[in-house]
Design a protein around this motif. Sequence first.
Motif: not given
Length: 250
Positions: A92-94, A114-118, A124-136, A147-152
């Motif tokens: 998430r950060q240094a 594209p970027i998805v945080a948290d 991985r599903v085929g050429g995609n990734v399914v990201v489960e985001q943590a919300l408040p 894909l290609p993508a960047l995830v924190t």
Amino acid sequence: MKIAVLLSLGHHPVSGRACAARGDAQAIALAHSLGGEVMGLHAGPGDAAIGDYLGHGLTRLTVLEQPAGADPVPALAKALAELRPDLILAGRQAQGGDDTGLVPYLLAERLTRPIVADAAAITRVGGNVVVEQALPRGARRRVTLPLPALVTVHPAAPPALPFTHGALRRGTILRRPGEAPTAIAEPIEERPYRRRPRLMGGVAGGSAADRLKAATEVTGGGGRLLVEPDPAAAAREILDFLKRVGVRRG
């Protein structure tokens, strides 16, 4: 699937010594859960503590050696453009350094990814990734990312892999010069603490009349009701009120 994990040097909260950052170590664990080729990438001083990530599951990592305080984004962007990984993971950060948390977003902009945080989990599903985001408040949201993508990675992600000295000794560190060192564009400015104005109170829920009353009242403000005052008197009363509540000085 080729996965690059961005690594930063953390600082131990008690001793202050350089160490592996928790979020980056969790990113390594998430990368291994997806399978494929996993590599580490660090831009900055070639401190020996960067090798701790080998003990957390990396078999090899690349260090782009730069002086302390140099902007890591150009060196990382160039190296990632050459490696062309399918997925880039980062904490998430240094931890104890320049903790802006902006490096992943600046890289996503430079690499036009594209970027998805948290992320708390990734599949991985085929050429995609399914990201489960943590919300408040413990909520979760699933986002499908091509894909290609960047995830924190969020601190709620699975813990880092156990540290083993055997893995540390078997791992490989490749050192190469980074980009020409450039200072970070916006230096951090330190200022003395200044008391902030008090916030006006509010009421959660209730009727519309209750919420309007709470939004327009200030406890202890001591204001006066003026009926059709002339502009000068109204302005003086407003200025006096702002002084009393601490919004205006002098």
